[in-house]
Design an enzyme around this catalytic site. Structure first.
Site, PDB file in Angstrom:
ATOM      1  N   SER A 179     -10.031   8.608   2.758  1.00  0.00           N
ATOM      2  CA  SER A 179     -10.130   8.680   1.288  1.00  0.00           C
ATOM      3  C   SER A 179     -11.233   9.614   0.800  1.00  0.00           C
ATOM      4  O   SER A 179     -11.078  10.294  -0.207  1.00  0.00           O
ATOM      5  CB  SER A 179     -10.357   7.277   0.728  1.00  0.00           C
ATOM      6  OG  SER A 179     -11.561   6.733   1.230  1.00  0.00           O
ATOM      7  N   TYR A 206     -17.481  -5.527   4.098  1.00  0.00           N
ATOM      8  CA  TYR A 206     -16.593  -5.804   5.240  1.00  0.00           C
ATOM      9  C   TYR A 206     -17.401  -6.287   6.445  1.00  0.00           C
ATOM     10  O   TYR A 206     -16.973  -7.173   7.182  1.00  0.00           O
ATOM     11  CB  TYR A 206     -15.784  -4.550   5.610  1.00  0.00           C
ATOM     12  CG  TYR A 206     -14.645  -4.285   4.655  1.00  0.00           C
ATOM     13  CD1 TYR A 206     -13.385  -4.838   4.875  1.00  0.00           C
ATOM     14  CD2 TYR A 206     -14.821  -3.497   3.531  1.00  0.00           C
ATOM     15  CE1 TYR A 206     -12.337  -4.612   4.008  1.00  0.00           C
ATOM     16  CE2 TYR A 206     -13.782  -3.266   2.641  1.00  0.00           C
ATOM     17  CZ  TYR A 206     -12.534  -3.821   2.885  1.00  0.00           C
ATOM     18  OH  TYR A 206     -11.508  -3.600   2.016  1.00  0.00           O
ATOM     19  N   VAL A 243      -4.158   2.584   4.759  1.00  0.00           N
ATOM     20  CA  VAL A 243      -3.972   3.325   3.518  1.00  0.00           C
ATOM     21  C   VAL A 243      -5.364   3.727   3.030  1.00  0.00           C
ATOM     22  O   VAL A 243      -6.339   3.022   3.345  1.00  0.00           O
ATOM     23  CB  VAL A 243      -3.263   2.468   2.444  1.00  0.00           C
ATOM     24  CG1 VAL A 243      -1.806   2.290   2.776  1.00  0.00           C
ATOM     25  CG2 VAL A 243      -3.949   1.126   2.220  1.00  0.00           C
ATOM     26  N   CYS A 288      -6.720  -2.108  -1.881  1.00  0.00           N
ATOM     27  CA  CYS A 288      -7.656  -1.438  -0.971  1.00  0.00           C
ATOM     28  C   CYS A 288      -8.647  -0.569  -1.746  1.00  0.00           C
ATOM     29  O   CYS A 288      -8.246   0.329  -2.488  1.00  0.00           O
ATOM     30  CB  CYS A 288      -6.851  -0.577  -0.001  1.00  0.00           C
ATOM     31  SG  CYS A 288      -7.876   0.507   1.011  1.00  0.00           S
ATOM     32  N   TRP A 343       0.828  -3.173   6.530  1.00  0.00           N
ATOM     33  CA  TRP A 343       1.237  -3.133   5.113  1.00  0.00           C
ATOM     34  C   TRP A 343       2.747  -2.981   4.986  1.00  0.00           C
ATOM     35  O   TRP A 343       3.288  -1.987   5.462  1.00  0.00           O
ATOM     36  CB  TRP A 343       0.602  -1.932   4.422  1.00  0.00           C
ATOM     37  CG  TRP A 343      -0.892  -1.925   4.314  1.00  0.00           C
ATOM     38  CD1 TRP A 343      -1.756  -1.169   5.044  1.00  0.00           C
ATOM     39  CD2 TRP A 343      -1.698  -2.670   3.375  1.00  0.00           C
ATOM     40  NE1 TRP A 343      -3.049  -1.408   4.627  1.00  0.00           N
ATOM     41  CE2 TRP A 343      -3.043  -2.313   3.613  1.00  0.00           C
ATOM     42  CE3 TRP A 343      -1.406  -3.587   2.363  1.00  0.00           C
ATOM     43  CZ2 TRP A 343      -4.097  -2.854   2.864  1.00  0.00           C
ATOM     44  CZ3 TRP A 343      -2.454  -4.124   1.636  1.00  0.00           C
ATOM     45  CH2 TRP A 343      -3.782  -3.754   1.888  1.00  0.00           C
TER      46      TRP A 343
HETATM   47  N1  LIG Z   1     -11.561   5.444   6.366  1.00  0.00           N
HETATM   48  C1  LIG Z   1     -10.472   4.985   5.651  1.00  0.00           C
HETATM   49  C2  LIG Z   1     -10.425   3.476   5.639  1.00  0.00           C
HETATM   50  C3  LIG Z   1      -9.148   2.963   5.045  1.00  0.00           C
HETATM   51  C4  LIG Z   1      -8.923   1.489   5.379  1.00  0.00           C
HETATM   52  O1  LIG Z   1      -9.606   0.903   6.232  1.00  0.00           O
HETATM   53  N2  LIG Z   1      -7.942   0.871   4.696  1.00  0.00           N
HETATM   54  C5  LIG Z   1      -7.639  -0.533   4.963  1.00  0.00           C
HETATM   55  C6  LIG Z   1      -7.295  -1.294   3.699  1.00  0.00           C
HETATM   56  S1  LIG Z   1      -8.633  -1.556   2.624  1.00  0.00           S
HETATM   57  C7  LIG Z   1      -6.386  -0.629   5.812  1.00  0.00           C
HETATM   58  O2  LIG Z   1      -5.369  -0.055   5.496  1.00  0.00           O
HETATM   59  N3  LIG Z   1      -6.474  -1.412   6.902  1.00  0.00           N
HETATM   60  C8  LIG Z   1      -5.365  -1.708   7.730  1.00  0.00           C
HETATM   61  C9  LIG Z   1      -5.776  -2.004   9.154  1.00  0.00           C
HETATM   62  O3  LIG Z   1      -6.916  -1.716   9.529  1.00  0.00           O
HETATM   63  O4  LIG Z   1      -4.923  -2.506   9.870  1.00  0.00           O
HETATM   64  C10 LIG Z   1     -10.524   5.574   4.253  1.00  0.00           C
HETATM   65  O5  LIG Z   1     -11.582   5.499   3.598  1.00  0.00           O
HETATM   66  O6  LIG Z   1      -9.520   6.128   3.827  1.00  0.00           O
END
Ligand SMILES: N[C@@H](CCC(=O)N[C@@H](CS)C(=O)NCC(=O)O)C(=O)O
Length: 355
Positions: free
Chosen positions: A179, A228, A163, A91, A124
């Site tokens: 993040s 994305y 995450v 990620c 995850w």
């Molecule tokens: N706004 C969040 C976005 C985090 C995010 O979208 N992570 C993705 C992985 S790259 C995730 O865990 N997605 C799981 C889902 O949406 O089910 C950040 O920047 O921390």
């Protein structure tokens, strides 16, 4: 059963997995995890393939839900060993936090747990569910999936199970799952607990903040999230509305980086870190999987490529937090709506060129 489960502790969540396993036949092996039905499932929240796009076919990222900070005198005090970071190497958002954790010398103070790259219909998984090389079991809460942590923090949580997660072991809750905020916490909150040379590193210096914020805003929209938006678009119009601005921004970044080592000023800032995590995934994944193929980085953007290679090959904080196996496996495996065969392409070779 589920309303009870959602109000109770993680041990019950684990118990219920056990229960579901017997009742509904859950197939688990190291590469494939399928739950065959359940009384109430959370797949609309956890399965990315069931995520709805907008009416026009475009992808809109939901805002993160836990937005606390760590500060002296606050609910979350900066303390050694109190916090735990959950990430995926795949990620890009999570990898931002890994880079800053290493840059600031926080590895001992804030331990990390890495999920498996196979993000399936329960989201995850940790290594005890899916033993992928480099993935860990959860040593803190015994969670089997990241979603268990979210329900432990908030039993009626209704958002996505993303995450990174910055976890508080004292209050058993999520401090922050955004993040961009976690890296600002790491940049300063623990400075009194790390050696002076680490405390002196500042990736968001006062005098560059306006410039950093300005660059972050369009890089986020068109590049970090732009890949994305291209890849998850469900219509030709939505795809082109994302991929063209993405490459216009890469053209702009190429000019900004000509003859320069860093994006802003002559120091490493969070603008570099936030851009790097997308660019390092570009040729190996986004060109193919997300159809971001107007140009490659290595073929079309010499200044961006040199900047990326220099960060990767000369700063351990970048190289040691990049795991191409997790990156490629995750994207090509986890989005069957984009890649139904789940075949992971062999190239490009090499993942990143030598300096
Ligand atoms: N706004 C969040 C976005 C985090 C995010 O979208 N992570 C993705 C992985 S790259 C995730 O865990 N997605 C799981 C889902 O949406 O089910 C950040 O920047 O921390």
């Amino acid at each position: 059963m589920h309303s009870l489960l959602r109000r109770t502790s993680i041990s019950l969540v684990r118990h219920s997995h056990f229960h579901l396993r017997r009742q509904f036949k859950v197939y688990t092996n190291s590469r494939n995890i399928h739950a065959m039905g359940s009384a109430k499932d959370f797949a609309d929240q956890s399965d990315i393939n069931r995520m709805k796009t907008e009416a026009d076919g475009s992808f809109k990222r939901a805002d993160a839900s836990f937005r606390n900070t760590i500060q002296k005198g606050g609910r979350f005090e900066p303390e050694k060993y109190r916090y735990h970071l959950y990430v995926s190497y795949a990620c890009p958002w999570a990898t931002r936090t890994l880079i800053v954790r290493k840059l600031k010398g926080l590895e001992e103070i804030i331990p990390v747990t890495v999920v498996s790259p196979h993000m399936g219909d329960s989201g995850w998984p940790f290594a005890d569910v899916d033993a992928f090389p480099g993935a860990d079991a959860d040593p803190v809460e015994g969670a089997r999936h990241v979603k268990d942590l979210y329900f432990r923090a908030q039993s009626d949580y209704s958002g996505r199970f993303t995450v990174p997660v910055l976890w508080d072991k004292t209050l058993h809750t999520i401090v922050n799952n955004e993040s961009s905020e976690i890296i600002r916490i790491f940049n300063s909150a623990f400075d009194h607990l790390v050696p002076p040379e680490k405390a002196a590193i500042d990736i968001y210096p006062q005098e560059l903040r306006a410039q950093i914020d300005e660059v972050n805003a369009w890089v986020y929209d068109t590049v970090n999230n732009g890949v994305y938006k291209s890849g998850f678009a469900r219509t030709q119009t939505a795809y082109e509305a994302a991929v063209r601005p993405l490459f216009a921004s890469l053209d702009r970044l190429e000019k900004m980086l000509e003859g320069k080592q860093y994006l802003i000023g002559d120091v490493l800032t969070e603008a570099d870190i936030r851009l790097f995590v997308t660019i390092i995934r570009f040729d190996p994944v986004y060109v193919g999987h997300f159809k971001c193929n107007i140009r490659t980085i290595r073929g079309g953007y010499p200044a961006i490529n040199k900047w990326m290679k220099t960060l990767y090959w000369t700063h351990p904080a970048f190289k040691d937090t990049t795991n191409f196996e997790h990156i490629k496996t995750h994207y090509y495996w986890s989005h069957p709506m984009v890649n139904p065969t789940r075949v992971v392409p062999v190239g490009p070779i090499p993942d990143i060129e030598p300096l």
